[in-house]
Design a protein around this motif. Structure first.
Motif, PDB file in Angstrom:
ATOM      1  N   ILE A 283      43.435  31.569 -16.685  1.00 12.89           N
ATOM      2  CA  ILE A 283      43.357  32.129 -15.412  1.00 12.89           C
ATOM      3  C   ILE A 283      43.666  32.860 -14.145  1.00 12.89           C
ATOM      4  CG2 ILE A 283      41.340  31.563 -13.216  1.00 12.89           C
ATOM      5  CD1 ILE A 283      40.043  28.715 -15.347  1.00 12.89           C
ATOM      6  N   ILE A 284      45.099  32.455 -14.176  1.00 13.21           N
ATOM      7  CA  ILE A 284      45.925  32.778 -12.811  1.00 13.21           C
ATOM      8  C   ILE A 284      46.631  34.452 -13.842  1.00 13.21           C
ATOM      9  CG2 ILE A 284      47.910  32.479 -12.202  1.00 13.21           C
ATOM     10  CD1 ILE A 284      47.123  29.951 -12.230  1.00 13.21           C
ATOM     11  N   GLY A 285      46.480  34.325 -15.279  1.00 10.84           N
ATOM     12  CA  GLY A 285      47.598  35.093 -15.580  1.00 10.84           C
ATOM     13  C   GLY A 285      46.351  36.976 -15.383  1.00 10.84           C
ATOM     14  N   HIS A 286      45.493  36.626 -15.364  1.00  8.34           N
ATOM     15  CA  HIS A 286      44.419  37.789 -15.211  1.00  8.34           C
ATOM     16  C   HIS A 286      43.742  38.126 -14.080  1.00  8.34           C
ATOM     17  CE1 HIS A 286      43.234  38.045 -19.054  1.00  8.34           C
ATOM     18  NE2 HIS A 286      42.567  37.404 -19.501  1.00  8.34           N
ATOM     19  N   HIS A 287      43.302  36.848 -12.867  1.00  4.85           N
ATOM     20  CA  HIS A 287      43.269  37.247 -11.802  1.00  4.85           C
ATOM     21  C   HIS A 287      44.064  37.387 -11.138  1.00  4.85           C
ATOM     22  CE1 HIS A 287      39.154  36.739 -12.674  1.00  4.85           C
ATOM     23  NE2 HIS A 287      39.248  35.248 -14.054  1.00  4.85           N
ATOM     24  N   LEU A 288      44.926  37.040 -11.097  1.00  8.65           N
ATOM     25  CA  LEU A 288      46.114  36.944 -10.205  1.00  8.65           C
ATOM     26  C   LEU A 288      47.693  37.948 -10.040  1.00  8.65           C
ATOM     27  CD1 LEU A 288      46.576  33.670  -8.619  1.00  8.65           C
ATOM     28  CD2 LEU A 288      44.990  35.148  -7.696  1.00  8.65           C
ATOM     29  N   SER A 289      47.220  38.524 -11.148  1.00  7.10           N
ATOM     30  CA  SER A 289      48.446  39.628 -11.987  1.00  7.10           C
ATOM     31  C   SER A 289      49.444  39.878 -11.501  1.00  7.10           C
ATOM     32  CB  SER A 289      48.244  40.339 -13.464  1.00  7.10           C
ATOM     33  OG  SER A 289      47.337  41.284 -12.655  1.00  7.10           O
ATOM     34  N   ASN A 290      48.453  40.960 -10.520  1.00  4.50           N
ATOM     35  CA  ASN A 290      49.336  41.928  -8.744  1.00  4.50           C
ATOM     36  C   ASN A 290      49.988  40.991  -7.598  1.00  4.50           C
ATOM     37  OD1 ASN A 290      48.443  44.273 -10.046  1.00  4.50           O
ATOM     38  ND2 ASN A 290      46.570  43.911  -9.997  1.00  4.50           N
ATOM     39  N   MET A 291      49.958  39.681  -7.909  1.00  2.00           N
ATOM     40  CA  MET A 291      50.685  38.491  -6.839  1.00  2.00           C
ATOM     41  C   MET A 291      51.753  38.383  -6.834  1.00  2.00           C
ATOM     42  SD  MET A 291      48.672  35.609  -4.555  1.00  2.00           S
ATOM     43  CE  MET A 291      48.643  34.130  -5.966  1.00  2.00           C
ATOM     44  N   ASN A 292      52.840  37.961  -6.076  1.00  2.00           N
ATOM     45  CA  ASN A 292      53.903  37.398  -6.550  1.00  2.00           C
ATOM     46  C   ASN A 292      54.141  35.863  -6.909  1.00  2.00           C
ATOM     47  OD1 ASN A 292      55.362  40.245  -6.424  1.00  2.00           O
ATOM     48  ND2 ASN A 292      55.366  39.878  -3.440  1.00  2.00           N
ATOM     49  N   LEU A 293      53.823  35.489  -8.071  1.00  2.00           N
ATOM     50  CA  LEU A 293      54.036  34.062  -7.916  1.00  2.00           C
ATOM     51  C   LEU A 293      55.455  32.908  -7.714  1.00  2.00           C
ATOM     52  CD1 LEU A 293      52.064  33.909 -11.479  1.00  2.00           C
ATOM     53  CD2 LEU A 293      50.592  33.941  -8.934  1.00  2.00           C
ATOM     54  N   PRO A 294      55.292  32.075  -6.887  1.00  2.00           N
ATOM     55  CA  PRO A 294      56.357  31.399  -6.998  1.00  2.00           C
ATOM     56  C   PRO A 294      57.389  31.099  -8.287  1.00  2.00           C
ATOM     57  CG  PRO A 294      54.168  29.969  -6.541  1.00  2.00           C
ATOM     58  CD  PRO A 294      53.928  31.231  -6.749  1.00  2.00           C
ATOM     59  N   SER A 295      58.419  31.082  -8.313  1.00  2.00           N
ATOM     60  CA  SER A 295      59.753  31.936  -9.453  1.00  2.00           C
ATOM     61  C   SER A 295      60.175  30.769  -9.844  1.00  2.00           C
ATOM     62  CB  SER A 295      60.886  31.848  -8.739  1.00  2.00           C
ATOM     63  OG  SER A 295      61.441  31.256  -8.021  1.00  2.00           O
ATOM     64  N   SER A 296      59.343  28.960  -9.912  1.00  4.53           N
ATOM     65  CA  SER A 296      59.868  27.925 -10.098  1.00  4.53           C
ATOM     66  C   SER A 296      58.338  27.822 -11.138  1.00  4.53           C
ATOM     67  CB  SER A 296      59.679  27.274  -8.760  1.00  4.53           C
ATOM     68  OG  SER A 296      58.574  27.022  -8.253  1.00  4.53           O
ATOM     69  N   VAL A 297      57.346  28.411 -11.107  1.00  2.00           N
ATOM     70  CA  VAL A 297      56.227  28.038 -12.085  1.00  2.00           C
ATOM     71  C   VAL A 297      55.904  29.615 -12.778  1.00  2.00           C
ATOM     72  CG1 VAL A 297      55.178  26.122 -10.851  1.00  2.00           C
ATOM     73  CG2 VAL A 297      54.332  28.387 -10.237  1.00  2.00           C
ATOM     74  N   SER A 298      56.738  30.688 -12.238  1.00  5.15           N
ATOM     75  CA  SER A 298      55.797  31.758 -13.045  1.00  5.15           C
ATOM     76  C   SER A 298      55.796  32.331 -14.751  1.00  5.15           C
ATOM     77  CB  SER A 298      56.343  32.899 -12.225  1.00  5.15           C
ATOM     78  OG  SER A 298      58.149  32.784 -12.254  1.00  5.15           O
ATOM     79  N   PRO A 299      57.098  31.732 -15.127  1.00  5.02           N
ATOM     80  CA  PRO A 299      57.416  31.547 -16.900  1.00  5.02           C
ATOM     81  C   PRO A 299      55.779  31.506 -16.926  1.00  5.02           C
ATOM     82  CG  PRO A 299      59.392  30.828 -15.483  1.00  5.02           C
ATOM     83  CD  PRO A 299      58.524  30.742 -14.660  1.00  5.02           C
ATOM     84  N   LEU A 300      55.114  30.356 -16.641  1.00  5.88           N
ATOM     85  CA  LEU A 300      54.261  29.829 -17.148  1.00  5.88           C
ATOM     86  C   LEU A 300      52.712  30.525 -17.520  1.00  5.88           C
ATOM     87  CD1 LEU A 300      54.359  26.322 -15.552  1.00  5.88           C
ATOM     88  CD2 LEU A 300      54.718  26.540 -17.698  1.00  5.88           C
ATOM     89  N   PHE A 301      53.124  31.830 -16.657  1.00  3.94           N
ATOM     90  CA  PHE A 301      51.712  32.439 -15.823  1.00  3.94           C
ATOM     91  C   PHE A 301      51.856  33.793 -16.921  1.00  3.94           C
ATOM     92  CE2 PHE A 301      51.864  29.253 -13.182  1.00  3.94           C
ATOM     93  CZ  PHE A 301      50.676  28.571 -13.550  1.00  3.94           C
ATOM     94  N   VAL A 302      52.312  34.207 -18.064  1.00  4.20           N
ATOM     95  CA  VAL A 302      53.157  35.880 -18.469  1.00  4.20           C
ATOM     96  C   VAL A 302      52.237  35.414 -19.789  1.00  4.20           C
ATOM     97  CG1 VAL A 302      55.262  36.086 -17.218  1.00  4.20           C
ATOM     98  CG2 VAL A 302      55.221  35.224 -19.389  1.00  4.20           C
ATOM     99  N   HIS A 303      51.661  37.027 -20.319  1.00  5.77           N
ATOM    100  CA  HIS A 303      51.200  37.236 -21.743  1.00  5.77           C
ATOM    101  C   HIS A 303      52.026  36.776 -22.583  1.00  5.77           C
ATOM    102  CE1 HIS A 303      48.200  38.513 -24.196  1.00  5.77           C
ATOM    103  NE2 HIS A 303      48.884  39.554 -24.951  1.00  5.77           N
TER     104      HIS A 303
END
Length: 711
Positions: A283-303
């Motif tokens: 859900i986050i990867g699809h809908h918020l892919s253009n947003m800078n995600l917090p670096s501590s959790v961002s690796p969880l939200f890549v394809h």
């Protein structure tokens, strides 16, 4: 690391305790645990031990009964084995009972004020507004705090979730109220879920209600379900606030995204993935892919992480003979199996789409069709999964119709990659016969689109009652049509410019122009016809990316046919597309940023020989005041920066005083004229452009590479 004293622990006049004195209770010192110096501390409360400071803590620093809502449970510091569920224990003291034993509601009310505060500005403490406006203020001591009701809300700088350790943050403290959670959940289901349909709403709603029921009973909460709740909240907040208060959209959404990541980390999601955890990340990867995600959790939200977790759960072999045999030998949940198919094929579709888009992944994909055995999801409503063996024909609209049509388009994109990747990777030109063959395949699949996803008048009349009843079908119709026509433009891109002069390739030129006009027509339908696209189509970057590419194709055509008898009509057609982009800039920060980036590329490639008078050139003002900027005297030797948003875009060095530059207002969000002025300048100089065929192809490639739309 410095310890922060609790607001209620010291009096304003008390002196700081000597560093030689122990700062932990006796039990924490013996066990070498971190102590929060409460009375009792959280460690002793969790272990039901007597909390004593000997002759130190209470003697030197008076400790009062705390009034905080929750007493944090001590979490295991080992990230490799965090608890599968989260336990919490509220403080049992006289002040807690004096609040009717309902402290969770107070904390939920505080969180609701943070989440919804933009709608009631007077209820938001100044510290919250300062934090969200990125303004730093010095911390105030407790004696400096006002006594207004807003003071019961802790300052935002002390409550930002993303500043905490995701492995130990106490998640129930950050749950919004159940009313707010359900409101955001319903917003997501109504306005966002139709794009990918990653959840079964009735099932997720029960999971949300269970979370709050467990919190009310002081029981553990399911962290995977909590992660899914926070991800839905993040997506819904982002798009809702983009319309209502865009300044708050990204920070609030980032906080919820961080909390979703924290829930996944605490549930040990990487080692023990779950369907709900996968749904949360997708859900986050699809809908918020253009947003800078917090670096501590961002690796969880890549394809790649999605695919890895899905294969770990065996989603790629859901219908293999071994798995089917095991499933039939035991009781199984049909809804669960169908959900696995939906999630897997959504990952597959995205993977195959980006293989046919510019970027590092171009001409390749990760998921091989020979390496999986998963049936295509059924065309069936969510409520009928348990009662349907084969679903219904694709001619009957359901919640899965769009996903299945989108998947068919993805299959064609994969076939295009398979047929052309060798030529591209070896620097060879794809034979034109191959392009025509692939065009025929794409045309064939588009012709099989169900009638309720068509724009012809007969289909519109037939399905207009259904569109009013189910607006998502009308929106999906627009997305699928735009997706197909944009792929036609991309397939013929390398022969488009050549086809403008060489009759052998004229088909590519004609198809590209027709498809570009269709993309723009679909956008007009989204904006003008009922049901109105919600959220506004301009905030969906995939839509605006397709629109800009279509406008660029029309612009290029004018440059190569500037002496055509219909040249003036074509110029007006380009300006109409430009005005569409200008309106999008004003209504959407996403569109503004994306168009700004694409305009940088367009200006970098644009070179012409048109001369201008010195009075047409003005010195760029260092002030943001538009009036003072226009009052500056002419400076013909200084290139003018083009403002397309909050940042200036300076013309490249190639544009010297011998080339044309244009004046533009300071903020494109407030005035649509700058973008139109730029495009007008380009159209007026179209007869003098210096770009040749390879340059135009490179331009289209770079424009495509600005973003990776997934529709």
């Amino acid at each position: 690391m410095k310890r922060r004293p609790d607001a209620g622990v010291t009096t304003p006049g008390s002196k700081r305790q000597s560093r030689q004195d122990p700062v932990s209770c006796e039990s924490c010192r013996k066990k070498k645990l971190k102590c929060d110096r409460g009375l009792p501390c959280s460690s002793c409360s969790a272990r039901k031990l007597e909390c004593s400071y000997g002759g130190y803590g209470p003697a030197t620093t008076p400790v009062h009964a705390t009034s905080q809502t929750y007493q944090r449970a001590m979490l295991d510091d080992r990230v490799s084995e965090p608890p599968r569920t989260l336990q919490w224990t509220p403080r049992q003291d006289t002040e807690t009972h004096s609040r009717n034993g309902n402290e969770p509601l107070l904390t939920a009310d505080w969180l609701e004020t943070i989440v919804m505060g933009h709608r009631v500005p007077s209820a938001v403490p100044a510290t919250l507004r300062a934090e969200l406006s990125q303004r730093r203020e010095p911390e105030r001591s407790p004696s400096q705090q006002n006594t207004t009701p807003c003071d019961r809300f802790p300052p935002m700088r002390e409550r930002l979730a993303s500043r905490a350790n995701p492995a130990t943050i106490y998640l129930p403290l950050y749950l919004p109220s159940i009313a707010e959670s359900l409101s955001l959940f319903r917003y997501y289901c109504k306005y966002l879920d139709f794009q990918y349909h990653l959840i079964i709403p009735s099932r997720v709603e029960r999971q949300i209600e269970t979370i709050y029921a467990n919190v009310a009973r002081n029981e553990s909460i399911n962290l995977a379900h909590t992660a899914l709740l926070f991800s839905i909240t993040a997506a819904a907040l982002y798009y809702q606030l983009l319309i209502e208060s865009s300044d708050y959209a990204e920070p609030f959404s980032q906080e919820s995204t961080f909390l979703a990541g924290a829930a996944l980390i605490q549930s040990n999601y990487i080692t023990y993935p779950t369907l709900e955890g996968l749904q949360a990340t997708m859900i986050i990867g699809h809908h918020l892919s253009n947003m800078n995600l917090p670096s501590s959790v961002s690796p969880l939200f890549v394809h790649r992480s999605f695919v890895s977790q899905a294969t770990s759960m065996g989603l790629h072999i859901v219908d293999s003979p071994r798995v089917v045999t095991e499933r039939l030998a035991n009781e199984f949940d049909k809804t669960n199996v169908e959900l696995k198919r939906r999630l897997w094929w959504d990952l597959v579709a995205y993977d195959w789409f980006i293989g046919f888009l510019s970027g590092p992944q171009e001409w390749t994909y990760s998921i091989q069709p020979q390496h999986m055995i998963v049936q295509v999801p059924l065309n069936v409503e969510d409520e009928e999964i348990d009662h349907s063996e084969n679903g219904v024909p694709l001619s009957i609209p359901t919640a899965m119709s769009y996903s299945l049509c989108r998947l068919r388009l993805a299959v064609v994109c994969r076939q295009i990659v398979d047929e052309t990747s060798y030529y591209h990777l070896h620097g060879q030109e794809v034979p034109y016969e191959k392009i025509l063959e692939l065009d025929e395949n794409l045309q064939k699949v588009r012709a099989e689109i169900p009638n309720f996803f068509r724009f012809d008048q007969a289909s519109q009349r037939e399905y207009s009652p259904i569109y009013r009843e189910r607006p998502t079908l009308a929106w999906q119709r627009a997305l699928i049509q735009q997706g197909y026509y944009s792929r036609f433009c991309r397939l013929h891109r390398h022969y488009f410019v050549r086809g403008a002069k060489d009759p052998k390739y004229s088909y590519s030129h004609v198809v590209s122009l027709q498809s570009a006009r269709k993309v723009l027509e679909v956008k007009r339908i989204m904006d003008e016809e009922e049901p109105v696209f919600t959220p506004h189509s301009s905030v969906v970057w995939a839509v605006m990316h397709h629109v800009f590419m279509a406008a660029a194709i029309l612009l290029i055509d004018v440059c190569f046919n500037w002496d055509d008898i219909l040249a003036e009509k074509r110029k007006e057609e380009v300006l109409d597309a430009c005005r569409m982009l200008s309106r999008a800039q004003q209504s959407s920060p996403i569109a503004c940023e994306g168009i700004k980036a694409m305009m940088e590329i367009l200006r970098r490639h644009w070179k012409h020989e048109k001369k201008v008078n010195s009075h047409d050139l003005q010195e760029p003002s260092t002030s943001s005041n538009l009036t003072s900027a226009t009052a500056n005297p002419p400076q013909p030797d200084i290139p003018t920066p083009v403002s397309l948003g909050s940042k200036n875009i300076t013309f490249p060095p190639e544009i010297s005083n011998g080339q044309s530059t244009v004046n533009h207002p300071t903020d494109a969000l407030l005035n649509p004229l700058p973008l139109e002025d730029i495009w007008t300048e380009m159209l007026e100089s179209s007869a003098n452009v210096e770009l040749n065929t390879p340059d135009w192809t490179d331009l289209l490639t770079e424009l495509t590479n600005v973003a990776l739309p997934s529709e």
